[in-house]
Design a protein around this motif. Structure first.
Motif, short mmCIF file in Angstrom:
data_model
loop_
_atom_site.label_atom_id
_atom_site.label_comp_id
_atom_site.label_asym_id
_atom_site.label_seq_id
_atom_site.Cartn_x
_atom_site.Cartn_y
_atom_site.Cartn_z
N UNK A 1 83.46 -16.75 80.00
CA UNK A 1 84.06 -16.74 78.53
C UNK A 1 83.74 -18.53 78.62
N UNK A 2 85.02 -19.27 79.18
CA UNK A 2 84.59 -20.09 79.16
C UNK A 2 82.90 -21.08 79.37
N UNK B 1 96.25 -10.66 76.99
CA UNK B 1 96.42 -12.12 76.17
C UNK B 1 95.59 -13.86 76.41
N UNK B 2 95.37 -13.65 77.67
CA UNK B 2 94.60 -14.55 77.84
C UNK B 2 93.34 -14.56 77.86
N UNK B 3 92.93 -13.19 77.79
CA UNK B 3 91.03 -13.41 77.69
C UNK B 3 91.31 -13.16 76.11
N UNK C 1 88.70 -16.03 74.25
CA UNK C 1 87.89 -15.68 73.34
C UNK C 1 87.83 -16.14 72.30
N UNK C 2 89.12 -16.39 71.55
CA UNK C 2 89.01 -16.73 70.33
C UNK C 2 88.75 -17.97 69.94
N UNK C 3 89.38 -18.97 70.95
CA UNK C 3 89.29 -20.47 70.88
C UNK C 3 87.70 -20.83 71.30
N UNK D 1 90.94 -11.30 67.61
CA UNK D 1 90.42 -11.28 69.26
C UNK D 1 92.24 -11.95 69.68
N UNK D 2 93.19 -11.86 68.42
CA UNK D 2 93.98 -12.73 68.68
C UNK D 2 95.14 -12.31 67.52
N UNK D 3 94.72 -11.49 66.56
CA UNK D 3 95.81 -10.32 66.37
C UNK D 3 97.25 -10.71 66.71
#
Length: 562
Positions: free
Chosen positions: A87-88, A133-135, A139-141, A169-171
């Motif tokens: 992701x990063x 949660x962190x994933x 992903x969202x950022x 992703x962060x819903x």
């Protein structure tokens, strides 16, 4: 400072740097670098990647510092590729795209976004070590960073896809700041999209974008009050954020918006809100018969962004507003100019559709290239440790042996002391965990140009190109110390015995590895947890040294152990 505190602090600073004045931005950049230094001392891969991102992002948001972001983005890309943080790694490409937009290299920026999206397309299964949660937050950022570039380029359909995925992703775990950020970004996109549609006479669609943006603006009030954005207490969000004020003004221009927009126009707005605020203010002023004031605002804005290449689509919006208002309705020449501009806009719209097709084609190309690369990588990678396997080692050793730039070439064979006991007393699964931990520790203790490969079982080979014997001995000594200092629950007391030699002229790969193996046995006989060297190759090293002191490599000091 806990790791979570560092990540949270970096997020706060990234939010603040978007709005503060230049002097304060420089202070924020310095604070971000201090956090990055701290995380690099700790060495946790995910944390380092996140702070490299934050450090680069702070520079991209600060005028004149965008070029300084490049080495951090290069380091972020290499770091995330080495540690498999997909992701990063995608985010590094997205931020490179942002850097290229600032440098007015729009086509190259589109290629970077295609690479980022291709990586995300193949990264659908969350990493359990990162946590769901962190994933989702990462992903969202990353998607928002892709969205930003697409929005800057005016590729709104692809931007809409990216920001919709970010919201999904962060819903379930979105904080008030995340919700406020999503809403503000979508409003900004809708307003830019609406202005772009106007340029090709799609007024009904444009009006729908403005209506949707205005309704979203009302929904942003609550989460903004609890967000990380710099804000004034007890002041409505619409009075603090330019795009929130511009949305209802573009939807229904009128006198009731003028005072608020004038205030926001003179303040430093979030990101590139000022251009949208200027257009909304000009329309409201013109609606009230104050055209000269409207033109003054637009001219001032055009002058202020004359050297800003990061918003190509918005620059055209400002130019169109000036052309629309700065023309007498009775002037035949003015009508001809407007007609020409309209035809030009239609041609640009066709080019924009070609741009979308280009993005999709490059995205698919990058995805297929990555898939092919993954298959190739699997053939050269040890599946347990992620290190190069013996096949990759043989190819690299041949390459380095024939390269003058790689000389002197140090070659080391690494064996784990006490590993058999872990398998016998614990389990083979625990033994696999120890191999992974030791492999990662060994890799991180060495330079980026050094190769660490799994040779088989609990043995590894290290190639140190361009490294004299003394420097190689010091580097591997640090690796021995790093493994011996691992917490017992990770290493179960395993240490390293390392045999180190230098490649001789015309020496074959199997010969130098045999000498390294002999030197490794010398380290074992010395009690392990050390580095030793030998300059002779024997079919049976133990027999060759029976009853006599083992030979030493002449390039080394008399004391061969460390």
């Amino acid at each position: 400072m806990s790791d979570a505190w560092i990540v949270g602090r970096a997020r706060e600073l990234n939010a603040a740097v978007q709005r503060h004045e230049y002097t304060q931005q420089l202070e924020i950049v310095a604070m971000m670098d201090e956090l990055l230094d701290e995380t690099q001392r700790r060495g946790e891969p995910l944390l380092v990647a996140q702070l490299l991102r934050s450090s680069a992002l702070a520079r991209l948001a600060t005028k004149g510092l965008a070029a300084e972001a490049e080495p951090r983005l290069d380091e972020m890309l290499a770091h995330t590729r080495r540690h498999g943080i997909a992701l990063l790694r995608a985010d590094a490409h997205a931020l490179r795209g942002r850097r290229l937009v600032i440098a007015a290299q729009e086509d190259a920026a589109l290629t970077e976004i295609a690479r980022a999206l291709a990586i995300l397309d193949d990264s659908t299964i969350p990493d359990r070590q990162v946590g769901l949660r962190n994933w989702n937050r990462l992903l969202s950022s990353t998607l928002i960073d892709c969205w930003l570039v697409l929005n800057q380029l005016g590729v709104y359909e692809a931007a809409e896809e990216a920001i919709a995925r970010a919201a999904t992703a962060i819903r379930e775990s979105a904080s008030p700041h995340d919700i406020a950020l999503q809403l503000i970004n979508r409003i900004k996109m809708l307003l830019g999209w609406g202005l772009r549609l106007e340029r090709i006479d799609e007024y009904d669609e444009s009006a729908e974008k403005f209506r949707t943006a205005a309704s979203m603006g009302a929904a942003a009030e609550g989460p903004f009050a609890e967000s990380l954005f710099p804000r004034k207490a007890n002041v409505a969000a619409i009075d603090q954020v330019g795009v929130l004020a511009a949305a209802p003004a573009l939807n229904q221009p009128g006198a009731e918006h003028v005072e608020r927009l004038q205030h926001l126009y003179t303040e430093r707005a979030f990101g590139h809100d000022r251009e949208i605020v200027a257009i909304a203010l000009a329309r409201c002023l013109d609606k009230e018969g104050r055209r000269e004031e409207a033109l003054s605002v637009l001219r001032e804005t055009r002058q202020s962004i004359s050297d800003d290449t990061s918003q190509p689509s918005m620059r055209l919006n400002i130019a169109r507003e000036l052309a629309r208002l700065d023309t007498s309705p009775d002037s035949g020449a003015g009508e001809s100019l407007i007609d020409y501009a309209r035809r030009l806009e239609s041609e640009m719209w066709s080019l924009r559709e070609s741009q979308i097709a280009t993005l999709n084609a490059r995205r698919e190309h990058e995805r297929l290239s990555a898939e092919h690369g993954a298959i190739t990588q699997q053939a050269l990678q040890d599946p347990l440790t992620g290190l190069p396997n013996r096949r990759a080692l043989d190819e690299k050793l041949r390459q380095l042996a024939s390269s003058a730039d790689a000389q002197p070439l140090a070659v080391a064979l690494v064996d784990l002391d006490g590993f058999k006991g872990v398998n016998d007393k614990q389990s083979h699964a625990e033994g696999d965990n120890v191999l992974r931990v030791v492999a990662s520790t060994l890799r991180d203790a060495l330079r980026g140009d050094d190769l660490v490969a799994r040779y088989g079982g609990d043995e590894f080979i290290v190639l140190l190109p361009g490294t004299p014997a003394s420097a190689a001995k010091m580097a591997l000594g640090r690796a021995v110390k790093s493994v011996s200092n691992l917490p017992h629950h990770l290493s179960h007391g395993v240490t390293l015995s390392i045999g180190l030699v230098s490649l001789r002229p015309q020496e074959r790969g199997e010969q130098v590895l045999a000498r390294a193996d002999a030197a490794m046995y010398q380290a074992k006989r010395g009690g392990g947890n050390q580095v030793a060297s030998a300059n002779s190759m024997a079919a049976d090293p133990a027999a060759a040294w029976a009853g006599e002191a083992p030979p030493t490599d002449p390039a080394w000091d008399a004391d061969d152990h460390s």
